[in-house]
Design a protein around this motif. Sequence first.
Motif, PDB file in Angstrom:
ATOM      1  N   HIS A  29       3.539  10.640 -17.640  1.00 10.11           N
ATOM      2  CA  HIS A  29       4.072  11.660 -16.722  1.00 10.11           C
ATOM      3  C   HIS A  29       5.112  10.998 -15.841  1.00 10.11           C
ATOM      4  N   LEU A  30       6.324  11.527 -15.901  1.00  6.86           N
ATOM      5  CA  LEU A  30       7.437  10.967 -15.145  1.00  6.86           C
ATOM      6  C   LEU A  30       7.760  11.856 -13.954  1.00  6.86           C
ATOM      7  N   PHE A  31       7.875  11.230 -12.773  1.00  6.81           N
ATOM      8  CA  PHE A  31       8.313  11.941 -11.586  1.00  6.81           C
ATOM      9  C   PHE A  31       9.823  11.737 -11.459  1.00  6.81           C
ATOM     10  N   VAL A  32      10.569  12.809 -11.627  1.00  5.13           N
ATOM     11  CA  VAL A  32      12.025  12.722 -11.648  1.00  5.13           C
ATOM     12  C   VAL A  32      12.577  12.404 -10.267  1.00  5.13           C
ATOM     13  N   SER A  33      11.994  13.007  -9.223  1.00  3.86           N
ATOM     14  CA  SER A  33      12.469  12.760  -7.867  1.00  3.86           C
ATOM     15  C   SER A  33      11.964  11.414  -7.377  1.00  3.86           C
ATOM     16  N   ARG A  34      12.832  10.684  -6.675  1.00  5.85           N
ATOM     17  CA  ARG A  34      12.433   9.410  -6.094  1.00  5.85           C
ATOM     18  C   ARG A  34      11.872   9.585  -4.696  1.00  5.85           C
ATOM     19  N   LYS A  35      11.886  10.806  -4.174  1.00 10.93           N
ATOM     20  CA  LYS A  35      11.532  11.002  -2.773  1.00 10.93           C
ATOM     21  C   LYS A  35      10.181  11.687  -2.572  1.00 10.93           C
ATOM     22  N   ASP A  36       9.725  12.460  -3.556  1.00  9.98           N
ATOM     23  CA  ASP A  36       8.595  13.350  -3.312  1.00  9.98           C
ATOM     24  C   ASP A  36       7.235  12.779  -3.675  1.00  9.98           C
ATOM     25  N   PRO A  96       4.535  21.246 -15.182  1.00 14.34           N
ATOM     26  CA  PRO A  96       5.496  20.243 -15.678  1.00 14.34           C
ATOM     27  C   PRO A  96       6.150  20.679 -16.982  1.00 14.34           C
ATOM     28  N   GLU A  97       7.289  20.056 -17.278  1.00 18.96           N
ATOM     29  CA  GLU A  97       7.844  20.144 -18.625  1.00 18.96           C
ATOM     30  C   GLU A  97       7.016  19.230 -19.515  1.00 18.96           C
ATOM     31  N   ILE A  98       6.683  19.710 -20.712  1.00 18.87           N
ATOM     32  CA  ILE A  98       5.814  18.932 -21.607  1.00 18.87           C
ATOM     33  C   ILE A  98       6.440  18.873 -22.994  1.00 18.87           C
ATOM     34  N   LYS A  99       6.438  17.682 -23.580  1.00 23.22           N
ATOM     35  CA  LYS A  99       6.941  17.503 -24.941  1.00 23.22           C
ATOM     36  C   LYS A  99       6.178  16.359 -25.601  1.00 23.22           C
ATOM     37  N   SER A 100       5.986  16.450 -26.898  1.00 23.09           N
ATOM     38  CA  SER A 100       5.255  15.421 -27.641  1.00 23.09           C
ATOM     39  C   SER A 100       6.229  14.585 -28.467  1.00 23.09           C
ATOM     40  N   PHE A 101       5.989  13.279 -28.492  1.00 19.82           N
ATOM     41  CA  PHE A 101       6.824  12.343 -29.256  1.00 19.82           C
ATOM     42  C   PHE A 101       5.925  11.406 -30.052  1.00 19.82           C
ATOM     43  N   LYS A 102       6.434  10.910 -31.171  1.00 21.17           N
ATOM     44  CA  LYS A 102       5.777   9.810 -31.846  1.00 21.17           C
ATOM     45  C   LYS A 102       5.979   8.545 -31.014  1.00 21.17           C
ATOM     46  N   SER A 139       7.736  16.149 -13.830  1.00 20.27           N
ATOM     47  CA  SER A 139       7.897  17.065 -12.704  1.00 20.27           C
ATOM     48  C   SER A 139       8.815  16.405 -11.702  1.00 20.27           C
ATOM     49  N   ASN A 140       9.437  17.200 -10.837  1.00 18.24           N
ATOM     50  CA  ASN A 140      10.279  16.613  -9.796  1.00 18.24           C
ATOM     51  C   ASN A 140       9.444  15.804  -8.829  1.00 18.24           C
ATOM     52  N   GLY A 141       8.302  16.331  -8.441  1.00 21.95           N
ATOM     53  CA  GLY A 141       7.435  15.677  -7.476  1.00 21.95           C
ATOM     54  C   GLY A 141       6.104  16.391  -7.413  1.00 21.95           C
ATOM     55  N   LEU A 142       5.623  16.618  -6.197  1.00 26.59           N
ATOM     56  CA  LEU A 142       4.314  17.244  -6.021  1.00 26.59           C
ATOM     57  C   LEU A 142       4.364  18.766  -6.150  1.00 26.59           C
ATOM     58  N   GLN A 191       0.825  -1.210   0.000  1.00 24.04           N
ATOM     59  CA  GLN A 191       0.000   0.000   0.000  1.00 24.04           C
ATOM     60  C   GLN A 191       0.860   1.261   0.000  1.00 24.04           C
ATOM     61  N   PHE A 192       0.637   2.117  -0.995  1.00 25.22           N
ATOM     62  CA  PHE A 192       1.247   3.438  -1.047  1.00 25.22           C
ATOM     63  C   PHE A 192       0.144   4.390  -1.495  1.00 25.22           C
ATOM     64  N   PHE A 193      -0.366   5.165  -0.559  1.00 22.39           N
ATOM     65  CA  PHE A 193      -1.572   5.946  -0.818  1.00 22.39           C
ATOM     66  C   PHE A 193      -1.278   7.131  -1.737  1.00 22.39           C
ATOM     67  N   THR A 194      -2.181   7.327  -2.702  1.00 19.79           N
ATOM     68  CA  THR A 194      -1.993   8.350  -3.716  1.00 19.79           C
ATOM     69  C   THR A 194      -2.335   9.732  -3.173  1.00 19.79           C
ATOM     70  N   PRO A 195      -1.396  10.673  -3.181  1.00 23.40           N
ATOM     71  CA  PRO A 195      -1.721  12.047  -2.797  1.00 23.40           C
ATOM     72  C   PRO A 195      -2.750  12.635  -3.770  1.00 23.40           C
ATOM     73  N   ARG A 196      -3.596  13.509  -3.261  1.00 16.75           N
ATOM     74  CA  ARG A 196      -4.677  14.038  -4.093  1.00 16.75           C
ATOM     75  C   ARG A 196      -4.178  14.767  -5.344  1.00 16.75           C
ATOM     76  N   PRO A 197      -3.088  15.556  -5.299  1.00 20.64           N
ATOM     77  CA  PRO A 197      -2.636  16.199  -6.547  1.00 20.64           C
ATOM     78  C   PRO A 197      -2.324  15.189  -7.648  1.00 20.64           C
ATOM     79  N   ILE A 198      -1.765  14.038  -7.267  1.00 22.30           N
ATOM     80  CA  ILE A 198      -1.478  13.007  -8.269  1.00 22.30           C
ATOM     81  C   ILE A 198      -2.769  12.364  -8.753  1.00 22.30           C
ATOM     82  N   ALA A 199      -3.701  12.109  -7.831  1.00 20.04           N
ATOM     83  CA  ALA A 199      -4.999  11.545  -8.229  1.00 20.04           C
ATOM     84  C   ALA A 199      -5.704  12.468  -9.213  1.00 20.04           C
ATOM     85  N   SER A 200      -5.646  13.774  -8.971  1.00 17.42           N
ATOM     86  CA  SER A 200      -6.296  14.746  -9.864  1.00 17.42           C
ATOM     87  C   SER A 200      -5.626  14.752 -11.232  1.00 17.42           C
ATOM     88  N   LEU A 201      -4.292  14.679 -11.230  1.00 15.20           N
ATOM     89  CA  LEU A 201      -3.583  14.628 -12.514  1.00 15.20           C
ATOM     90  C   LEU A 201      -3.972  13.380 -13.289  1.00 15.20           C
TER      91      LEU A 201
END
Length: 528
Positions: free
Chosen positions: A236-243, A285-291, A276-279, A40-50
Amino acid sequence: MESKLSIQHIADELPSLFAERLGIYYASTVDQVHKKENGQFFTPRPIASLMGSFASSSKTSLRILDPGCGTAILTCALIEYLLTYSKVKSIKLVAYELDQAIIPYSQESLNYLKQWLLLKKVDFEFTLNTNDFVLENADCLTENEDLFAEKKEKFDIVISNPPYFKLSINDKRSMAAKAVLIGHPNIYSIFMAISAALLHENGELIFITPRSYASGSYFKLFREYFFNLIELDNVHLFVSRKDTFNKDKVLQETVIIKGRRKEISNPDHDVVVSSSNGLKDILTPEIKSFKQNVLIDLTSNEKILFLPTNDYEESIIDIFKNWNGNLNKYHIQISTGPVVAFRGLQFIKDEYQNGTVFLAPLFWLHNVKQMILEWPLPKLGKGQYVQIEKESKSILIPNKNYILLRRFSSKDDKCRLVAAPYFSNFIDSEYIGVENKLNYIYRPKGHLDRNEIIGLCSLLNSTLFDSFFRIFNGNVNVSATELREIPLPPLETIKEIGNRIILSNDFSVENVNKTVIEQFELSPSFYE
């Protein structure tokens, strides 16, 4: 349940806020052992909204699956978002929760969601299933092969923060999902595979998980199965492993993916990659489009998922895609060190014993630095020698030219790839020992020349290769499988780099990077 009843919703409170409060309270009533056992790792609301905001369905009637619901914050956030743009009139939810301790909280959250939707004139029915999601649905992974399998009802949207923990090979869930597994699986990948199978055509899948499935041999079957069903829309990638899951003290490199089930995937389909680094910076966030074929080549053997987040990382992928060499093409092999310390303690010695016992040097992870092999380097519990005798020869390798490469790195190491050259004249011995936390690179039939070793070792230690490796590898592991697949420049180019480093007599990482930049005519600002 008294603790559940003591938490009352507030007037006009959004369901996701109530679900978050329930989750925080529940987490305070159980210890870390309980949460770890249940993954169990509970999802913070900002991530749930995203995650909810990645939905794009315009149907007026929806079937939603939440296969590991907890307090149902993801379902709540998803439905809140759907109501901001769509004219949905009815929703049927199937939620799974196996942990008996949290089920009353799940029930309370979904009851409040139902009341809230009633005021919005949306018909809402839900089933809270307390059976094991994997065991109840794993047969859908092979339903095309089993004509008598019960057909599962499909869903329009699946949203999940699944449990994270490794399963034993003999676990019932491993055996039930063996069609998509190799070795010791992590249960989250089984949740993803089953969820993909339970989608309607064009149905949407939204998951947050570790990014470890993106590469590596353990997840190869899973990638083949999953990406043959799911066409990516968002990452969406979270760059920080801690946040990301800081309340649960989780050190995970996590990723959100959103995709749709497609009979035929379009390699030119646009995928929006954000990071984004975290929350704290999740809303900017930084945003870019790829094929899609830039991120994953479905015709390749390994089907590695690359996760670039900016122009710099995209340019690195372009460089590597122009190379068609690899270790195998150059008759070079990579293997894991055969010395498993706890199994060979009787052969491992701390000090040299002249004349009476024949000893080979033993190289450990701490001996290998970038471009430098430091030995002997005494360390408590890490003997510097292996006794050479009939019984120990199975864990020794011939003394010839090698590259020694760390198999593991710290999550916060500056460099993920750490390699050192080894030459056979380093020590007068018929054999050497390489500990199991190291890989060694060699030419099975013949030998690696000095310029090949220095050239290849320089590339592995360069910022160019380290950056490329990080784009697809979010683990501390540096697997032999991944290194076999890494594209390499022509062998003559590798030798030329080696010759330049040797002639300069400067084996520093700074000179390595300078040489690599000049060799491939990169801009000096490339690493800035």
